[in-house]
Design an enzyme around this catalytic site. Structure first.
Site, short mmCIF file in Angstrom:
data_model
loop_
_atom_site.label_atom_id
_atom_site.label_comp_id
_atom_site.label_asym_id
_atom_site.label_seq_id
_atom_site.Cartn_x
_atom_site.Cartn_y
_atom_site.Cartn_z
N TRP A 141 -44.24 18.94 -0.14
CA TRP A 141 -43.75 18.55 -1.57
C TRP A 141 -42.34 18.03 -1.52
O TRP A 141 -42.23 17.24 -2.49
CB TRP A 141 -43.66 19.93 -2.37
N ASP A 154 -36.52 21.97 -6.96
CA ASP A 154 -38.08 22.09 -7.46
C ASP A 154 -38.37 23.70 -6.98
O ASP A 154 -38.39 24.14 -5.86
CB ASP A 154 -38.68 21.26 -6.41
N LYS A 165 -47.70 28.31 -10.51
CA LYS A 165 -47.55 29.31 -9.33
C LYS A 165 -46.93 30.51 -9.74
O LYS A 165 -47.38 31.68 -9.27
CB LYS A 165 -46.76 28.59 -8.51
#
Ligand SMILES: *Cc1c(COP(=O)(O)O)cnc(C)c1O
Length: 353
Positions: free
Chosen positions: A99, A166, A190
């Site tokens: 990511w 993030d 998530k």
């Protein structure tokens, strides 16, 4: 029967949240469904305002110059939105996984990106430390929890420039000094709600400093000015995220859930370390409390083990293809009991083998 859902995302949500949001789909406001009311109705505007306030409250950021937004396009859209809004000359990125690398790739469209450090050399099984963040850069970007590799930053640097993070896979899971960060973003699916909405918490004073023109939908200022209602928000995802945040607040907030998350992580990692049939993937010091990654010492046991955990009602344990093996994602709503079931299956395998 409710299964033990170890899925990495979309993931387990509290049962009471699922029931309440299902009810709201049927009847939310006097015979109207949540998904058919106007987002401008008072009933929904209240939801949005409550959700925005709860996010700041849980993070301890009320009255500190931050705004919370619920945007669309997933965390992946934030990869470029961050760059569009903040990148003028150059930015520093910490490369700790897939990511993080995707965030770098998007930012690179706008300017040269400097990798302050990377753990790519070891297939991202650790978090680099002791790197420098150049003062003259626009911002520093990091990923708090690496969902795929199962590593987590335990100590954040004192960044001399705005710090962007993030937090998609560990938002609201542990206590941190969130005021160290100038921009936090997290895809809801998530640890906060269903897919379809992304939480952005931004310190207003870092905005408005780049010279480029920013398309309206990509401009944090536009969304702040319109109270996160510049366009039609994903009402169901915002509502369900609000319910999850209320659930967390009623439990005692981040401080309370952090203790549960630590218990769950300790349980699984002690099994991984004691059971000779399993190997942990991430280096111990950087192990994630959210995603535990591990492999079988002997691949011949794969079929037996897979059958055993599936029969125990466990779902979503397969590792990401870039790591292989297994990944137990233990987000806020996953109970300690579910982890006990998994650990029991792992020790049962040891007895059998
Ligand atoms: C899942 C994930 C993303 C991507 O989120 P989308 O909402 O699917 O765009 C980004 N960062 C991290 C850390 C993730 O775990």
């Amino acid at each position: 029967m409710k299964r033990h859902n170890f899925s990495a995302g979309p993931c387990v949500l509290p049962q009471e949240v699922i029931e309440k949001s299902a009810q709201a789909v049927l009847d939310f406001d006097n015979g109207l469904s949540l998904i058919e009311i106007s987002h401008r109705s008072k009933a929904f505007v209240d939801v949005m305002e409550n959700a925005r306030a709860l996010a700041l409250e849980l993070l301890g950021l009320e009255g500190k110059g931050y705004k919370a937004l619920f945007l669309q396009g997933g965390a992946s859209t934030q990869f470029l939105m961050v760059a569009l809004n903040l990148l003028e000359k150059r930015a520093g990125y910490l490369n700790t996984g897939t990511w993080a690398a995707k965030a770098i790739k998007e930012a690179q469209i706008y300017d040269d990106i400097y990798e302050v450090a990377s753990s790519k050399d070891a297939n991202y099984n650790y978090i680099p430390k002791g790197y420098d963040i150049p003062e003259e850069y626009d911002y520093f970007h990091c990923t708090s929890n690496n969902t795929i590799f199962g590593t987590q930053i335990k100590e954040f640097p004192n960044s001399p420039i705005p710090m962007v993070c993030d937090m998609s896979s560990d938002i609201f899971s542990r206590q941190l000094d969130f005021s160290k960060f100038d921009l936090i973003y997290a895809g809801a699916q998530k640890n906060m709600g269903p897919a379809g909405v992304t939480l952005v918490v931004v310190k207003e004073d870092i905005l408005g400093k780049v010279s480029r023109k920013i398309p309206s939908m990509m401009d944090y200022k536009v969304h702040i000015d319109k109270s996160s209602m510049f366009n039609t928000p994903p009402v169901f995802a915002v509502y369900t995220s609000m319910l999850t945040m209320e659930w967390l607040k009623n439990l005692g907030g981040i401080a309370a859930i952090e203790k549960e998350n630590e218990k769950k992580a300790q349980l699984i990692y002690s099994e991984i370390d004691l059971n000779p049939l399993f190997n942990g993937f991430a280096v111990k010091a950087d192990r994630s409390n959210m995603n535990a990654t591990f492999t079988l010492a002997n691949e011949d046991l794969k079929e037996t083990f897979d059958t055993m955990w599936k029969e125990a009602g466990i779902n979503g344990l397969n590792g990401h293809r870039s790591v292989g093996g297994y990944r137990a994602s233990m987000y806020n709503a996953l109970s300690l009991d579910s982890v006990k079931v998994l650990v029991e299956v792992m020790s049962e395998l040891e007895r059998k083998a």
